[in-house]
Structures are given as C-alpha cells and as structure tokens.
Design an enzyme around this catalytic site. Structure first.
Site, PDB file in Angstrom:
ATOM      1  N   GLU B  14       0.849  -1.178   0.000  1.00 16.09           N
ATOM      2  CA  GLU B  14       0.000   0.000   0.000  1.00 16.09           C
ATOM      3  C   GLU B  14       0.881   1.222   0.000  1.00 16.09           C
ATOM      4  O   GLU B  14       1.938   1.221   0.586  1.00 16.09           O
ATOM      5  CB  GLU B  14      -0.828   0.042   1.284  1.00 16.09           C
ATOM      6  CG  GLU B  14      -1.962  -0.926   1.306  1.00 16.09           C
ATOM      7  CD  GLU B  14      -2.716  -0.754   2.585  1.00 16.09           C
ATOM      8  OE1 GLU B  14      -3.538   0.167   2.648  1.00 16.09           O
ATOM      9  OE2 GLU B  14      -2.455  -1.498   3.530  1.00 16.09           O
ATOM     10  N   CYS B  61      -7.029  -2.070   7.137  1.00 12.28           N
ATOM     11  CA  CYS B  61      -6.000  -2.568   6.241  1.00 12.28           C
ATOM     12  C   CYS B  61      -6.564  -3.710   5.415  1.00 12.28           C
ATOM     13  O   CYS B  61      -7.573  -4.308   5.778  1.00 12.28           O
ATOM     14  CB  CYS B  61      -4.806  -3.042   7.067  1.00 12.28           C
ATOM     15  SG  CYS B  61      -3.432  -3.639   6.071  1.00 12.28           S
ATOM     16  N   CYS B  64      -3.239  -6.984   7.090  1.00 13.30           N
ATOM     17  CA  CYS B  64      -3.461  -7.550   8.428  1.00 13.30           C
ATOM     18  C   CYS B  64      -4.814  -7.096   8.922  1.00 13.30           C
ATOM     19  O   CYS B  64      -4.941  -6.195   9.738  1.00 13.30           O
ATOM     20  CB  CYS B  64      -2.335  -7.200   9.391  1.00 13.30           C
ATOM     21  SG  CYS B  64      -1.752  -5.525   9.301  1.00 13.30           S
ATOM     22  N   HIS B  68      -6.969  -6.148  13.589  1.00 13.12           N
ATOM     23  CA  HIS B  68      -7.792  -5.034  14.068  1.00 13.12           C
ATOM     24  C   HIS B  68      -9.147  -5.532  14.543  1.00 13.12           C
ATOM     25  O   HIS B  68      -9.734  -4.980  15.471  1.00 13.12           O
ATOM     26  CB  HIS B  68      -7.948  -3.980  12.974  1.00 13.12           C
ATOM     27  CG  HIS B  68      -6.681  -3.232  12.711  1.00 13.12           C
ATOM     28  ND1 HIS B  68      -6.189  -2.304  13.585  1.00 13.12           N
ATOM     29  CD2 HIS B  68      -5.792  -3.318  11.699  1.00 13.12           C
ATOM     30  CE1 HIS B  68      -5.045  -1.820  13.102  1.00 13.12           C
ATOM     31  NE2 HIS B  68      -4.779  -2.438  11.971  1.00 13.12           N
ATOM     32  N   ARG B 458       3.118  -6.641  12.962  1.00 15.17           N
ATOM     33  CA  ARG B 458       3.919  -5.416  12.857  1.00 15.17           C
ATOM     34  C   ARG B 458       4.214  -4.763  14.200  1.00 15.17           C
ATOM     35  O   ARG B 458       4.974  -3.816  14.262  1.00 15.17           O
ATOM     36  CB  ARG B 458       3.255  -4.429  11.913  1.00 15.17           C
ATOM     37  CG  ARG B 458       3.398  -4.869  10.483  1.00 15.17           C
ATOM     38  CD  ARG B 458       2.653  -4.039   9.485  1.00 15.17           C
ATOM     39  NE  ARG B 458       2.842  -4.618   8.172  1.00 15.17           N
ATOM     40  CZ  ARG B 458       2.185  -5.687   7.729  1.00 15.17           C
ATOM     41  NH1 ARG B 458       1.280  -6.270   8.491  1.00 15.17           N
ATOM     42  NH2 ARG B 458       2.428  -6.175   6.530  1.00 15.17           N
ATOM     43  N   SER B 481       2.324   0.763  13.159  1.00 14.70           N
ATOM     44  CA  SER B 481       3.020   1.639  12.218  1.00 14.70           C
ATOM     45  C   SER B 481       3.162   3.057  12.760  1.00 14.70           C
ATOM     46  O   SER B 481       4.100   3.762  12.411  1.00 14.70           O
ATOM     47  CB  SER B 481       2.304   1.641  10.860  1.00 14.70           C
ATOM     48  OG  SER B 481       2.467   0.379  10.256  1.00 14.70           O
ATOM     49  N   CYS B 525       4.454  -2.083   5.219  1.00 13.96           N
ATOM     50  CA  CYS B 525       3.212  -2.517   4.587  1.00 13.96           C
ATOM     51  C   CYS B 525       2.604  -1.470   3.670  1.00 13.96           C
ATOM     52  O   CYS B 525       1.466  -1.092   3.804  1.00 13.96           O
ATOM     53  CB  CYS B 525       2.202  -2.911   5.663  1.00 13.96           C
ATOM     54  SG  CYS B 525       0.574  -3.340   5.061  1.00 13.96           S
ATOM     55  N   CYS B 528       4.951   0.625  -3.961  1.00 13.04           N
ATOM     56  CA  CYS B 528       5.191   0.054  -5.287  1.00 13.04           C
ATOM     57  C   CYS B 528       6.003   1.001  -6.124  1.00 13.04           C
ATOM     58  O   CYS B 528       6.462   0.656  -7.206  1.00 13.04           O
ATOM     59  CB  CYS B 528       3.882  -0.269  -6.003  1.00 13.04           C
ATOM     60  SG  CYS B 528       2.765   1.120  -6.017  1.00 13.04           S
TER      61      CYS B 528
END
Lengths: 185, 546
Positions: B14, B61, B64, B68, B458, B481, B525, B528
């Site tokens: 992402e 997300c 993962c 959550h 994470r 994160s 996570c 690109c």
C-alpha cells in the site's frame, strides 16, 4: 530405463484415532528408514483432491489407510484399487473427497498409476483422539513389514537408519516432527 | 554539503509512506517519516453500536485485517466485562498465529528479500552448485539441479523479453548486493515458491474465519465458528499448519541464515534505543500474566531490565502531525481532529500521531517482542535467539539493527508456529471432553470504558473505547506503524524509523537501496513506486521498486 516412481501414501484423519493409522505409519517410515531415490513417502492426511497431483506423477502408489470390512480390529488387509467398490467403506466417507474418487480423476486424466491398498480394520474411528487403539497399535509392526515388502516388489529399496526410533508400542501418539512431509507440489 | 533524498511512496503493498532523508558524506544524517494518508476510522465509529466496531476496524488494512478485528473485540470484551470461553480464546489465538505465519513469510520473501537478493545476478549462477548449496542446508524439496535450471530459464525469459514484470526497475547490479549468484538463484526460486505457499497458508484463516482477508467469525464474547469444530475442519487446519511449518523449517529459516551470513555488517546499522511489547497469545483468562509472548518495555537497550507496562503512560503527540493542537493525550481520552495538510519537515509533516511511552519513542514489532521475551528469559525465545547468534557468529548487540529486526521476524515465526501445535491439541482435548462452548453472553452497559492490547505481526496494537448510552462515544486506535513510523513528538524526539535511518550508508543517492533495507525491515506494509528528488537540480528520479 529409469526405475518406476513409487508413492507411499498414508492417508486418514489423525484426530479420529485408528482412522489416522496410515499417517502414523508413514511418519514412522520417514523416521526409521532411508529409501531409494524412486520412493517418495507422503503424509496425505485429509488432503483429498489435492493428492491428485502427487498420485498422477507416480507410476505405482501404495496407499496405507484404515479399511472397514467387518473383520476383527487390527486385521491387516491388502487389496488392489480395482477391488474397491463403494461397498467398501473406504475412510468411512469422513474425508471431504475420498481416495476412490481421486483415483477416478487420475484415470480420467489418463495418468492413473497402478495402486495397491494396505491397511487394517480399525476398532474406533470416533472423535476425538490422536492415539491408536491397542489392537491396531499391536499390529502396526506387521503392517510395516507388509508395506516394506510392497515397496520392494514395486522396485524400491530401503535401509534402516542408524538411529531409528523404537518400533510402535501400544500407546502410539501422533508425532509432529520437524519435517511435515513433502506434500508441496 | 548535505543532500536531500525523498522516497515517496516507499513500500511494496500500500502506498502513502514518504521518507525524506538528508545525506552527507555517504551517510544519512537526518530523517523524516511522513504518512500521507488520513485514516479517520475514529470519526466513522462515533455513535455506532460497540458490537459492530470490529467489522469497521478490520477494514483499517487489506493485509493484516484480522488483527484489528481481534483488538476491537478484545477492547469491547473488556468494556462489557465478559470473559470469553476457552475454545474462543484458542480459536482466536490460532487465527492470530496463522496471521503471523502468513504475514512474515510474505514480508521476508515478497516485501524485503529483493533488498538483499539480486535476481538478475541469479542468471549467472551454476544450477548444479546452487543445488549442492541448497541441499547442504535443508531437506526442502524442489532443489535438484534441474529445478534450479528451470527457475533460471524462467527468469532469463523475463529478462530477455525486456519485461521484468514484478522484478522490473530494481537496483540490480548495485554494489550493496553481496550474495553469490548461486545464493541469489536459490532465493529467487524460493521467492516464487513462497508465492504458492502464502496462498495456502492464508487458507488457515478460511477454516475458522470463513474468509481471508476480513474474517467473519469474531463476536464480542467469543467466536461464531461453532459448526467448524468438527474433525474434518480441525484436521484441515492442522494440515495447512503442518504444510506451512514445513516451509518455515525447510525454506524460510535456512534462507534467513544463508542470506544473513553475507550481510553481517547490517548488524550494526539501523538500530533504535527503546522497545515496547504488549505481548500476545493469552494462555488463560489472566492478562498479562498468561501471555505466551510477554508484555514489557526496554529502555536504552538494557536487556537486563524489562519494565512492566502501564497503559496510563501511553500518550499520542500531535505537535508535528496534521491535527489540531500540540498536546499529548492518553488514547483513552484521545482526540482525532484533522486540521493541516502542508508538508513542512520543520513543523507538521504527517497524518500519523507520535505515540510515546513514558515520553519516549518505542520500537514495536518482532524485534521488540523477541527482545522483551529474551530479556525475561522466555525459554523458546532464548534458545532460538542464541542458536541464530551462534550460527552467524555475531554478538547479542547485533540484534539492535536492521539485521536483528529481520532475524527476529523469522525467529518468532518458528516459535509461534511451534506453539500453535499445542493450541490445536488443547482445542482437541476440550472437544473430546464435550466442551464445545464458543460464546459467553453479556449485557451491553449504559456506559463503560475498555482497552484491547494486542501484539500483531507489525507490533503493539491498542484499541480504546468509551461507551455512552450503549453507543460508541470515543474510539482510538494506536497502531504499530504509528509507533514505528510516526513523526517527531512535542519534545522533538524522532520516531523509531527516523532514528534508525540516521547513520545508514547511501552509496548512490539515485539508487538508495540501503534506505529501503532499513525502512522495509520495519514492515511498513505499503508501496510500489519510489521517487527520488535531488533538491540541487530539482530533478526527480523515478524508480519502480518491487
């Protein structure tokens, strides 16, 4: 000519006591013997149709499983796949897709290997238990010898490992090893 | 003169992570981490039924997702005061364990490996030599000379066609790549093999969770997959688990050790100072005492002293974030009031808040969990960590690094995977006794507060809820994160990734593969594509990274 590829396939659900005897035996063979290159052992568990690929890649398959034919519990049985009919309660229909059907698919693909089935009459295949019942555990050694004979007849060979574990005793729990079988294609 | 490099977006799944660094004399001298996407789940949840919260939060997300959902049901379990039945606890643990196995395999191979593995170099490899190396370290199947030759032929076809596909525009041939061609070939083959394996591993979630991503079987008070507690389904889970562990033991761990052996210099690059783990996998209703991975905090790298965690010491700062105000609040009283958007590294530069524990930035994730467990003498962790250190011939201090973070992820994959066997068997034992209970009824209170602390792939994940009139009055997520990739706090202390990047060597600013190594080791996570801006010429170098 290359020797034929032999697949030794232990199938069954280890959570249903004697139903898992094929898996127990394959795990035992993995732990105790080194086999010739043309022999592949596989803990087939309840993989069902996912066994199609390894089966279709083999020339000869030795299936080890619980076979219910109304004999005394622990009776060692042997039959060819052609003897199988729906009358034989192969796996008691517990698996989502049984071996007979998977072999039929292999045949449709034109890749059906020759096949022999060895096993034992189970005493108890009710949930839940990872231990074999005494009459079945008592005859595991006999079944082991039969499987080794079948491997030899098909053109495979083996050697007992230097530090092979003890053969099956009465209380045979399912063992999880480091190697969980080779069923990645 | 210092040069500024911007990598935006940085990661492989992402987008929305932007890293800006200052480089002088071939090393990073300063760093800023920005999250350029606004989440806003807190605002969406206000006024809703607390029982629905988990379905919303797992949409935080697409990777993962379950974590959550679990943090949320645990948080509401806590608020309504319900203790889930043993079977529900086990199923929740098994699904979480499956998440770890899946996530870490994907991270190592598909998000991180190409920072260390030069796929183009693999074309020069001798397949016979590669086969010998592979067979010396592992009994993994598909490692004969013909297997490696086939992989090489496939890679060559890619390269010759001029269409590298997923391997396009990497920094191939960069001097920072150290693996011999044969090891590159083995890793490239396993990259492809891991693609197959991760798809199968994900099926574990389907067995007790109906689907992946975004599982469906959680509920406040337990789980709903009661009908799946039969021999067929449990056995299916068992087989998928076994297959995955086969891959972990025979492929992932040997690859980690093989690759790490060539990059020992990364054992002194990319480290941080403080570590926080909430702990995970409750072994009974008692928390945190029964957690399989322990809860704890480590300051100044002192492994000899692991502090107990007091959630009251958690605050979130917004002084350098795009939110109203410049204070710091405990998440139980947290606010989410978006306000600014102008990116200014000297002022406000991120949608992430800056979480702090006792005022300090804390690294969370595999390394934090492993260090806390190691510091507390957790037997399986001690054994695995000491084994890896010995194998690589590196001291314990080397764990505080990019290499340590990557190794910790593999180590905990094996430890968690092995523990799952016991949980499956406990479930079988319960079912054998006729205990099939999966849900405990409860009453929704008029008002209550709750907290759910999880440790997820994470890192430390916390959800906080306040219920008023049986509805959600306030809800806050403090996610891994934000701990790792958040900006500076009110005291101007850099966040962990900002700290970790300082000192990282950069051989060629146009191809900053070293920055990727450290940032990716946190498993951000995202991403690109990479854009590198040279402020002198204002030239923008664009790279597509795989």
């Amino acid at each position: 000519m290359a020797p034929q590829k032999i697949l030794v396939l232990g199938v069954g659900n280890v959570l249903l006591k004697d139903e898992g005897l094929g898996v127990h035996l394959v795990r035992r063979l993995e732990a105790a013997y080194d086999f010739s290159e043309n022999v592949r052992l596989m803990d087939g568990g309840t993989l069902g149709l996912r066994l199609l690929d390894p089966i279709a890649q083999a020339d000869h398959v030795i299936v080890i499983d619980a076979v219910q034919r109304g004999a005394d519990p622990g009776t060692v049985q042997k039959m060819s796949a052609d003897d199988l009919s729906k009358k034989v309660t192969f796996k008691n229909s517990i698996h989502q897709l049984d071996l007979v059907e998977t072999l039929a698919y292999a045949e449709v693909l034109g890749q059906r290997p020759t096949c022999v089935i060895v096993g034992m009459e189970p005493l108890d295949i009710e949930p839940w238990g990872i231990t074999l019942t005494p009459p079945v555990a008592a005859n595991m050694k006999e079944l082991e010898v039969l499987v080794l004979e079948e491997i030899q007849k098909a053109g495979g060979s083996w050697r007992l490992k230097a530090h092979a574990p003890q053969p099956f005793g009465e209380a045979t729990d399912y063992v999880f090893g480091d190697s969980c079988g080779n069923h990645r294609d | 003169m210092a040069e500024r490099i911007v990598v935006d977006p940085i990661t492989r799944i992402e987008g929305h992570l932007r890293i800006e660094v200052e480089v002088a004399n071939g090393k990073v001298t300063n760093a800023w981490s920005s999250s350029t996407l606004f989440r806003g789940l807190e605002i969406i949840l206000k006024g809703r039924d607390p029982r629905d919260a988990w379905l919303f939060t797992q949409r935080a997300c697409g990777v993962c997702t379950y974590v959550h959902g679990l943090a949320s049901v645990r948080c509401v379990d806590d608020a309504v005061g319900v203790t889930v039945p043993d079977n529900a606890r086990l199923i929740r643990n098994l699904l979480m364990g499956a998440q770890f196995l899946h996530d870490h395999i994907v991270h190592f191979y598909h998000l991180h490996a190409l920072d260390w593995v030069d796929v183009v170099s693999a074309l020069q490899a001798d397949p016979v030599k590669a086969s010998k190396i592979a067979n010396d370290v592992s009994p993994a199947p598909k490692s004969g000379p013909s297997d490696f030759k086939a992989v090489q032929a496939r890679l060559k076809k890619f390269v010759d066609s001029g269409q590298l596909g997923l391997f396009a525009n990497g920094y191939w041939g960069h001097p920072a790549y150290k693996l011999p061609p044969e090891v590159n070939l083995i890793a490239a083959a396993h990259y492809l093999e891991a693609l197959r394996q991760q798809a199968r591993t994900a099926r574990m979630h389907a067995v007790f969770g109906a689907k992946n991503p975004h599982l469906q079987s959680l509920v406040v008070g337990g789980v709903t997959c009661a009908a799946d507690l039969n021999p067929d389904r449990v056995s299916e889970f068992l087989y998928l688990w076994k297959e995955t562990m086969d891959f972990v033991n025979n492929v992932y761990i040997p690859d980690l050790l093989a690759v790490a052996g060539f990059y020992k210099d990364w054992g002194s690059i990319g480290g941080t100072t403080n570590f926080l783990a909430y702990g995970e996998f409750p072994q009974s209703a008692k928390e945190p005492e029964s957690l399989f991975f322990p809860r704890g905090a480590i300051f100044k790298r002192n492994l000899g002293k692991v502090d107990a965690v007091d959630p009251a010491k958690i605050t979130e700062h917004v002084k350098h974030s795009w939110y109203e105000g410049d204070g710091a609040l405990n998440p139980a009283q947290g606010e989410t009031k978006p306000m600014f958007t102008k990116l200014d590294t000297a002022d406000r530069y991120s949608w992430m808040k800056a979480p702090r524990y006792n005022g300090e930035p804390m690294e969370v994730g595999p390394l934090a969990r492993v260090l806390v467990a190691y510091g507390k003498g957790h037997e399986p962790t001690k054994k695995a960590v000491d084994g890896v250190l010995k194998h690589l011939g590196i001291p314990v201090e080397a764990l505080f690094s990019t290499l340590g973070r990557t190794a910790a992820r593999a180590i905990e994959t094996k430890i968690i995977g092995e523990a799952m066997e016991g949980w499956i068997m406990q479930l079988v034992e319960n079912l054998k006794k006729g205990d099939t209970k999966t849900f405990e009824p409860y009453e929704m209170p008029e008002s209550a507060q709750g907290m759910g602390l999880n440790d997820v792939p994470r890192g430390a994940l916390g959800h906080w809820i306040e219920i008023k009139g049986k509805k959600i009055a306030n809800y806050q997520l403090v996610v891994p994160s934000t701990w790792n990739l958040g900006p500076r706090c009110a005291a101007n202390k850099p966040g962990p990734v900002e700290e970790a990047l300082i000192g990282t060597p950069v051989a060629d600013p146009k191809r900053p593969v070293e920055i990727l190594r450290t940032v990716h080791s946190f498993d951000p996570c995202i991403a690109c594509g990479v854009h590198v801006i040279d402020p002198q010429s204002n030239q923008v170098y664009k790279f597509k990274v795989v």
